[in-house]
Design a protein around this motif. Structure first.
Motif, PDB file in Angstrom:
ATOM      1  N   LEU A 166       0.843  -1.261   0.076  1.00  0.00           N
ATOM      2  CA  LEU A 166      -0.081   0.141  -0.060  1.00  0.00           C
ATOM      3  C   LEU A 166       0.773   1.074  -0.096  1.00  0.00           C
ATOM      4  CD1 LEU A 166      -2.897  -0.967   2.501  1.00  0.00           C
ATOM      5  CD2 LEU A 166      -3.121  -0.708  -0.031  1.00  0.00           C
ATOM      6  N   ILE A 167       2.035   1.290   0.798  1.00  0.00           N
ATOM      7  CA  ILE A 167       2.757   2.420   0.898  1.00  0.00           C
ATOM      8  C   ILE A 167       3.432   2.476  -0.475  1.00  0.00           C
ATOM      9  CG2 ILE A 167       4.966   3.289   1.896  1.00  0.00           C
ATOM     10  CD1 ILE A 167       4.114   2.224   4.616  1.00  0.00           C
ATOM     11  N   GLY A 168       3.867   1.412  -0.995  1.00  0.00           N
ATOM     12  CA  GLY A 168       4.368   1.593  -2.137  1.00  0.00           C
ATOM     13  C   GLY A 168       3.662   1.903  -3.458  1.00  0.00           C
ATOM     14  N   LEU A 169       2.383   1.500  -3.285  1.00  0.00           N
ATOM     15  CA  LEU A 169       1.412   2.321  -4.514  1.00  0.00           C
ATOM     16  C   LEU A 169       1.371   3.726  -4.166  1.00  0.00           C
ATOM     17  CD1 LEU A 169      -1.316  -0.549  -4.268  1.00  0.00           C
ATOM     18  CD2 LEU A 169       0.331   0.128  -6.147  1.00  0.00           C
ATOM     19  N   VAL A 170       1.251   4.313  -3.116  1.00  0.00           N
ATOM     20  CA  VAL A 170       0.988   5.687  -2.858  1.00  0.00           C
ATOM     21  C   VAL A 170       2.231   6.295  -3.172  1.00  0.00           C
ATOM     22  CG1 VAL A 170       0.978   7.390  -1.061  1.00  0.00           C
ATOM     23  CG2 VAL A 170      -0.386   5.431  -0.919  1.00  0.00           C
ATOM     24  N   VAL A 171       3.230   5.913  -2.810  1.00  0.00           N
ATOM     25  CA  VAL A 171       4.739   6.342  -3.306  1.00  0.00           C
ATOM     26  C   VAL A 171       4.803   6.509  -5.080  1.00  0.00           C
ATOM     27  CG1 VAL A 171       7.296   6.068  -3.485  1.00  0.00           C
ATOM     28  CG2 VAL A 171       6.106   5.830  -1.378  1.00  0.00           C
ATOM     29  N   VAL A 172       4.335   5.607  -5.611  1.00  0.00           N
ATOM     30  CA  VAL A 172       4.368   5.475  -7.164  1.00  0.00           C
ATOM     31  C   VAL A 172       3.449   6.757  -7.720  1.00  0.00           C
ATOM     32  CG1 VAL A 172       3.525   4.336  -9.171  1.00  0.00           C
ATOM     33  CG2 VAL A 172       4.868   3.283  -7.430  1.00  0.00           C
ATOM     34  N   TYR A 173       2.096   6.812  -6.663  1.00  0.00           N
ATOM     35  CA  TYR A 173       1.258   7.909  -7.476  1.00  0.00           C
ATOM     36  C   TYR A 173       1.951   9.113  -7.111  1.00  0.00           C
ATOM     37  CZ  TYR A 173      -2.820  10.913  -6.997  1.00  0.00           C
ATOM     38  OH  TYR A 173      -3.864  11.912  -7.191  1.00  0.00           O
ATOM     39  N   LEU A 174       2.522   9.425  -6.038  1.00  0.00           N
ATOM     40  CA  LEU A 174       3.074  10.602  -5.641  1.00  0.00           C
ATOM     41  C   LEU A 174       4.417  11.089  -6.411  1.00  0.00           C
ATOM     42  CD1 LEU A 174       3.143  10.608  -1.904  1.00  0.00           C
ATOM     43  CD2 LEU A 174       1.651  12.018  -3.183  1.00  0.00           C
ATOM     44  N   CYS A 175       4.944  10.159  -6.901  1.00  0.00           N
ATOM     45  CA  CYS A 175       6.133  10.128  -7.892  1.00  0.00           C
ATOM     46  C   CYS A 175       5.811  10.174  -9.392  1.00  0.00           C
ATOM     47  CB  CYS A 175       7.300   9.155  -7.605  1.00  0.00           C
ATOM     48  SG  CYS A 175       7.877   9.235  -6.024  1.00  0.00           S
ATOM     49  N   PHE A 176       4.581  10.272  -9.751  1.00  0.00           N
ATOM     50  CA  PHE A 176       3.962  10.100 -11.200  1.00  0.00           C
ATOM     51  C   PHE A 176       4.739  10.986 -11.919  1.00  0.00           C
ATOM     52  CE2 PHE A 176       0.877  10.412 -14.719  1.00  0.00           C
ATOM     53  CZ  PHE A 176       1.146   8.936 -15.111  1.00  0.00           C
ATOM     54  N   SER A 177       5.022  12.180 -11.630  1.00  0.00           N
ATOM     55  CA  SER A 177       5.584  13.291 -12.530  1.00  0.00           C
ATOM     56  C   SER A 177       7.077  12.654 -12.831  1.00  0.00           C
ATOM     57  CB  SER A 177       5.385  14.704 -11.886  1.00  0.00           C
ATOM     58  OG  SER A 177       6.359  14.662 -10.538  1.00  0.00           O
ATOM     59  N   ARG A 178       7.647  12.149 -12.052  1.00  0.00           N
ATOM     60  CA  ARG A 178       8.994  11.859 -12.321  1.00  0.00           C
ATOM     61  C   ARG A 178       9.088  10.639 -13.103  1.00  0.00           C
ATOM     62  NH1 ARG A 178      12.911  13.977  -8.423  1.00  0.00           N
ATOM     63  NH2 ARG A 178      14.299  12.018  -9.000  1.00  0.00           N
ATOM     64  N   ILE A 179       7.975   9.744 -12.840  1.00  0.00           N
ATOM     65  CA  ILE A 179       7.907   8.557 -13.933  1.00  0.00           C
ATOM     66  C   ILE A 179       7.953   9.211 -15.196  1.00  0.00           C
ATOM     67  CG2 ILE A 179       6.794   6.374 -14.274  1.00  0.00           C
ATOM     68  CD1 ILE A 179       6.402   6.317 -11.248  1.00  0.00           C
ATOM     69  N   ARG A 180       6.904  10.009 -15.319  1.00  0.00           N
ATOM     70  CA  ARG A 180       6.629  10.624 -16.794  1.00  0.00           C
ATOM     71  C   ARG A 180       7.733  11.142 -17.309  1.00  0.00           C
ATOM     72  NH1 ARG A 180       1.413  14.229 -17.172  1.00  0.00           N
ATOM     73  NH2 ARG A 180       2.440  15.184 -15.414  1.00  0.00           N
ATOM     74  N   ARG A 181       8.704  11.857 -16.803  1.00  0.00           N
ATOM     75  CA  ARG A 181       9.910  12.444 -16.928  1.00  0.00           C
ATOM     76  C   ARG A 181      10.667  11.508 -17.409  1.00  0.00           C
ATOM     77  NH1 ARG A 181      12.942  15.419 -12.497  1.00  0.00           N
ATOM     78  NH2 ARG A 181      10.557  16.227 -11.949  1.00  0.00           N
TER      79      ARG A 181
END
Length: 203
Positions: A166-181
């Motif tokens: 669950l924490i990992g899924l939240v982290v991925v959501y919060l880091c979505f802009s960096r993932i898109r970059r």
């Protein structure tokens, strides 16, 4: 239903490092640490193959950009491995339908894999390699610790794995802009390589 916590934990761990899961479960069964591991995972050839692949992954997983390439290659392997291991565990205990167990293990492994791959993409937007090494080492140690705990306290291990997921899924959501970059940079590099190959041909 007693094997379900172990199946969930193994699925979560498979999404991070499927080879470590196969190797550790087989080793635990081989040394008599648990009787929940089926004989197929305890075979010498399986242990050797899983151990070698785990060492390769441990190396590849600590190199920036190579780790994301490795994750992309294992988008099918990790969920499939989680499903197979879950099915074997269910068959060994005979307390849970095999197909249901495979679905739980495969789905959990897929979600865990997406968290791992997403966080690595976010990390790879930074050029320094220290974060990759630290993250990979923490993942390897975490998988080993949680699987070991699952042998003696499966419900507690499954609870920790669930919270981590669950924490990992939240982290991925919060880091979505960096993932898109990261994905944009990778696309730009591909276009640059394609253009460099076409230039000599046009000349």
């Amino acid at each position: 239903m007693s094997v379900l916590p172990l199946i969930f934990t193994a699925g979560w761990a498979s999404g991070i490092n499927a080879y470590a899961v196969v190797f550790l479960l087989g080793l635990f069964g081989r040394v008599g640490f648990t009787d929940a591991v089926p004989p197929g995972l305890q075979r010498t050839d399986v242990l050797i193959a899983a151990g070698v692949l785990f060492l390769i992954e441990a190396f590849a997983d600590k190199i920036p950009y190579l780790d994301s390439f490795w994750d992309a290659l294992h988008t099918v392997v990790r969920p499939a491995s989680g499903a197979v291991v879950a099915g074997l565990l269910a068959g060994q205990s005979d307390s849970l339908p095999t197909m249901f167990a495979a679905a739980v293990g495969g789905t959990t492994a897929l979600l865990s894999h997406l968290v791992k791959a997403g966080t690595r993409m976010a990390i790879n937007t930074s050029p320094e390699p220290i974060t990759n090494i630290a993250m990979s080492t923490a993942e390897d140690l975490g998988v080993g610790a949680i699987l070991g705990l699952a042998m003696v306290a499966p419900v507690l291990a499954a609870s920790i794995a669930g919270i981590a997921l669950l924490i990992g899924l939240v982290v991925v959501y919060l880091c979505f802009s960096r993932i898109r970059r990261y994905l944009r940079r990778r696309r730009e590099r591909r276009e640059e390589r394609r253009a460099s190959r076409l230039t000599p041909a046009l000349e």
